[in-house]
Write a protein that holds these residues in place. Structure first.
Motif, mmCIF file in Angstrom:
data_model
loop_
_atom_site.group_PDB
_atom_site.id
_atom_site.type_symbol
_atom_site.label_atom_id
_atom_site.label_comp_id
_atom_site.label_asym_id
_atom_site.label_seq_id
_atom_site.Cartn_x
_atom_site.Cartn_y
_atom_site.Cartn_z
ATOM 1 N N THR A 152 1.822 -1.735 -18.000
ATOM 2 C CA THR A 152 2.725 -2.179 -16.940
ATOM 3 C C THR A 152 3.682 -3.262 -17.446
ATOM 4 O O THR A 152 3.320 -4.070 -18.311
ATOM 5 C CB THR A 152 1.942 -2.722 -15.739
ATOM 6 O OG1 THR A 152 1.077 -3.786 -16.163
ATOM 7 C CG2 THR A 152 1.093 -1.620 -15.113
ATOM 8 N N LYS B 1 -6.862 -0.985 -13.961
ATOM 9 C CA LYS B 1 -7.856 -0.046 -13.458
ATOM 10 C C LYS B 1 -7.595 1.381 -13.920
ATOM 11 O O LYS B 1 -8.532 2.132 -14.218
ATOM 12 C CB LYS B 1 -7.883 -0.113 -11.925
ATOM 13 C CG LYS B 1 -8.915 0.803 -11.282
ATOM 14 C CD LYS B 1 -8.993 0.562 -9.783
ATOM 15 C CE LYS B 1 -7.775 1.066 -9.060
ATOM 16 N NZ LYS B 1 -7.895 0.947 -7.581
ATOM 17 N N ARG B 2 -6.317 1.756 -14.014
ATOM 18 C CA ARG B 2 -5.965 3.153 -14.287
ATOM 19 C C ARG B 2 -5.495 3.395 -15.721
ATOM 20 O O ARG B 2 -5.128 4.519 -16.076
ATOM 21 C CB ARG B 2 -4.881 3.607 -13.298
ATOM 22 C CG ARG B 2 -5.331 3.509 -11.852
ATOM 23 C CD ARG B 2 -4.229 3.875 -10.873
ATOM 24 N NE ARG B 2 -4.656 3.694 -9.496
ATOM 25 C CZ ARG B 2 -5.358 4.599 -8.798
ATOM 26 N NH1 ARG B 2 -5.681 5.757 -9.376
ATOM 27 N NH2 ARG B 2 -5.715 4.354 -7.558
ATOM 28 N N GLU C 42 -3.025 -5.092 -11.375
ATOM 29 C CA GLU C 42 -4.415 -4.684 -11.139
ATOM 30 C C GLU C 42 -4.574 -3.172 -11.267
ATOM 31 O O GLU C 42 -5.535 -2.683 -11.883
ATOM 32 C CB GLU C 42 -4.857 -5.144 -9.743
ATOM 33 C CG GLU C 42 -4.967 -6.657 -9.594
ATOM 34 C CD GLU C 42 -5.147 -7.079 -8.143
ATOM 35 O OE1 GLU C 42 -5.172 -6.182 -7.269
ATOM 36 O OE2 GLU C 42 -5.238 -8.290 -7.886
ATOM 37 N N GLU C 43 -3.647 -2.432 -10.670
ATOM 38 C CA GLU C 43 -3.710 -0.973 -10.752
ATOM 39 C C GLU C 43 -3.582 -0.512 -12.205
ATOM 40 O O GLU C 43 -4.227 0.448 -12.628
ATOM 41 C CB GLU C 43 -2.604 -0.340 -9.907
ATOM 42 C CG GLU C 43 -2.781 -0.508 -8.400
ATOM 43 C CD GLU C 43 -3.903 0.355 -7.838
ATOM 44 O OE1 GLU C 43 -4.326 1.312 -8.521
ATOM 45 O OE2 GLU C 43 -4.354 0.077 -6.715
ATOM 46 N N ASP D 30 0.833 -1.206 0.000
ATOM 47 C CA ASP D 30 0.000 0.000 0.000
ATOM 48 C C ASP D 30 0.870 1.260 0.000
ATOM 49 O O ASP D 30 0.596 2.226 -0.727
ATOM 50 C CB ASP D 30 -0.917 0.033 1.229
ATOM 51 C CG ASP D 30 -2.093 -0.917 1.112
ATOM 52 O OD1 ASP D 30 -2.361 -1.404 -0.007
ATOM 53 O OD2 ASP D 30 -2.745 -1.183 2.150
ATOM 54 N N MET E 1 2.504 1.620 -3.476
ATOM 55 C CA MET E 1 1.571 1.944 -4.549
ATOM 56 C C MET E 1 0.974 3.337 -4.414
ATOM 57 O O MET E 1 0.706 4.006 -5.414
ATOM 58 C CB MET E 1 0.458 0.896 -4.608
ATOM 59 C CG MET E 1 0.930 -0.489 -5.021
ATOM 60 S SD MET E 1 1.839 -0.508 -6.593
ATOM 61 C CE MET E 1 0.609 0.151 -7.709
ATOM 62 N N ASP E 2 0.754 3.807 -3.188
ATOM 63 C CA ASP E 2 0.201 5.148 -2.992
ATOM 64 C C ASP E 2 1.086 6.197 -3.660
ATOM 65 O O ASP E 2 0.588 7.116 -4.342
ATOM 66 C CB ASP E 2 0.056 5.455 -1.500
ATOM 67 C CG ASP E 2 -1.101 4.712 -0.848
ATOM 68 O OD1 ASP E 2 -1.919 4.131 -1.592
ATOM 69 O OD2 ASP E 2 -1.175 4.698 0.403
ATOM 70 N N ARG F 144 -0.593 -6.610 -7.594
ATOM 71 C CA ARG F 144 -1.174 -5.294 -7.309
ATOM 72 C C ARG F 144 -0.879 -4.300 -8.428
ATOM 73 O O ARG F 144 -1.762 -3.548 -8.849
ATOM 74 C CB ARG F 144 -0.627 -4.786 -5.974
ATOM 75 C CG ARG F 144 -1.147 -3.422 -5.571
ATOM 76 C CD ARG F 144 -2.608 -3.441 -5.145
ATOM 77 N NE ARG F 144 -2.973 -2.130 -4.627
ATOM 78 C CZ ARG F 144 -2.733 -1.725 -3.377
ATOM 79 N NH1 ARG F 144 -2.162 -2.565 -2.507
ATOM 80 N NH2 ARG F 144 -3.082 -0.527 -2.995
ATOM 81 N N VAL G 229 1.174 5.788 -7.631
ATOM 82 C CA VAL G 229 -0.022 6.377 -8.251
ATOM 83 C C VAL G 229 0.126 7.899 -8.345
ATOM 84 O O VAL G 229 -0.196 8.513 -9.369
ATOM 85 C CB VAL G 229 -1.289 5.999 -7.458
ATOM 86 C CG1 VAL G 229 -2.490 6.817 -7.933
ATOM 87 C CG2 VAL G 229 -1.583 4.510 -7.599
#
Length: 340
Positions: free
Chosen positions: A298, A293-294, A289-290, A253, A256-257, A286, A260
């Motif tokens: 990747t 979603k975004r 997945e990000e 987390d 990734m925060d 992760r 992003v």
């Protein structure tokens, strides 16, 4: 005429040599050192002695597997730093001696740059997805945690980095703290796959900008485990899967925060990861997945290129060589490097 580069990596406890021809990998040999496992971490003096024993047979094997002779080499790329000074000294000295004996140039490489460019190693018959420039690389390892903008193979900009511990160090030290063993990353990842990542909560840092901090979460885990074991001596054994899953999620987390935020600030949607921690299954899932979603593209390195290896040093050295860079024989290894 083909450019054939021998890469030498000796920054920590793996002695590695690789051969590439015009960017294509011909061989990649790694000799690991199990002696450190019983100490719960790398012992620098033991590491440098093992490099002295391994360097000649590893280079010889790399040349043999590649089907080339030493006289066929165009240049030798080697890790100058960062890393353990004694270990780096072995690889640097060998590269200088071999280059001098063969009368071919040597090219120094920043170890971190090697991790960033590992995804550009080409292999015959193996499709390779490579990010387009510029791209953002999340560089995560035992000694470094950085977000890097990569404009081309020779130009990098650090957008954010850890202000204390690296994420790989957090994995290793907390695994040792919990009595799970070393190296901690693969062990925690293994148990995390069987646990509930939402069961426990750990403190997350509030660091401005794109920089990281992992010292606080280590302290949070230490106090948590200490207090719970005081209530129940078997708490760790009964709950290790959930603890590992929750701890790993917290670390991911944090990573990734900031990643992003970096993508939003730069507008760059080409995103790659590199370094030893890029082998972590939770992080790989992760970031994929990000990305979906975004709307990111990747890029995940092959597992064999995530840990320290000479293929990444050879490809980085290849780009430096093509740019006309050459390294003097009076160069010395350095444990820290200020930039790329």
């Amino acid at each position: 005429m083909a450019d054939i580069i021998l890469g030498i990596e000796s920054s920590c406890d793996d002695t590695s040599a690789a051969v590439i021809r015009d960017g294509y990998l011909l061989s990649n040999v790694i000799a690991s050192q199990d002696v450190h496992r019983s100490f719960g971490g790398v012992v620098p003096e033991l590491a440098s002695r093992a490099h002295e024993l391994n360097i000649v047979p590893v280079v010889s094997e790399a040349l043999s597997r590649a089907g080339v002779k030493a006289s066929d080499l165009t240049a030798i790329a080697f890790t100058r730093g960062p890393g353990l000074l004694g270990s780096l000294l072995v690889g640097t000295s060998f590269a200088k001696a071999m280059g001098l004996a063969l009368d071919i140039p040597i090219v120094m490489v920043n170890h971190l740059q090697g991790h960033i460019l590992a995804g550009f190693v080409k292999q015959e018959g193996v499709p390779v997805r490579q990010p387009s420039f510029p791209y953002i690389c999340l560089l995560v390892s035992g000694g470094n945690s950085q977000i890097v903008r990569v404009d081309d193979p020779l130009h990098f900009e650090i957008l954010g980095q850890t202000i204390d511990d690296a994420v790989g160090e957090a994995f290793d030290k907390c695994s040792k703290m919990m009595g799970l063993g070393y190296p901690g990353g693969p062990i925690i990842d293994k148990f995390a796959k069987q646990g509930d990542p939402l069961r426990f909560k750990f403190a997350k840092p509030n660091v401005p900008g794109l920089d990281y901090s992992f010292s606080g979460i280590k302290t949070s885990l230490l106090y948590f485990v200490r207090d719970e074991i005081a209530k129940d001596p078997d708490f760790m054994e009964k709950n290790k899967e959930d603890i590992c899953a929750s701890f790993q999620k917290a670390l991911i987390d944090i990573l990734m925060d900031k990643l992003v935020k970096a993508v939003k600030q730069t507008g760059i949607r080409e995103v790659a990861i590199g370094g030893g921690v890029s082998a972590n299954s939770g992080l790989r899932n992760r970031i994929s997945e990000e990305g979906k979603k975004r709307g990111w593209n990747t890029y995940l390195p092959e597992f064999k290129f995530t840990t320290d290896n000479a293929a990444m040093i050879a490809i980085a050295g290849y780009y430096h060589y093509l740019a006309g860079e050459r390294t003097s024989l009076d160069v010395a290894p350095v444990s820290r490097m200020a930039d790329f």
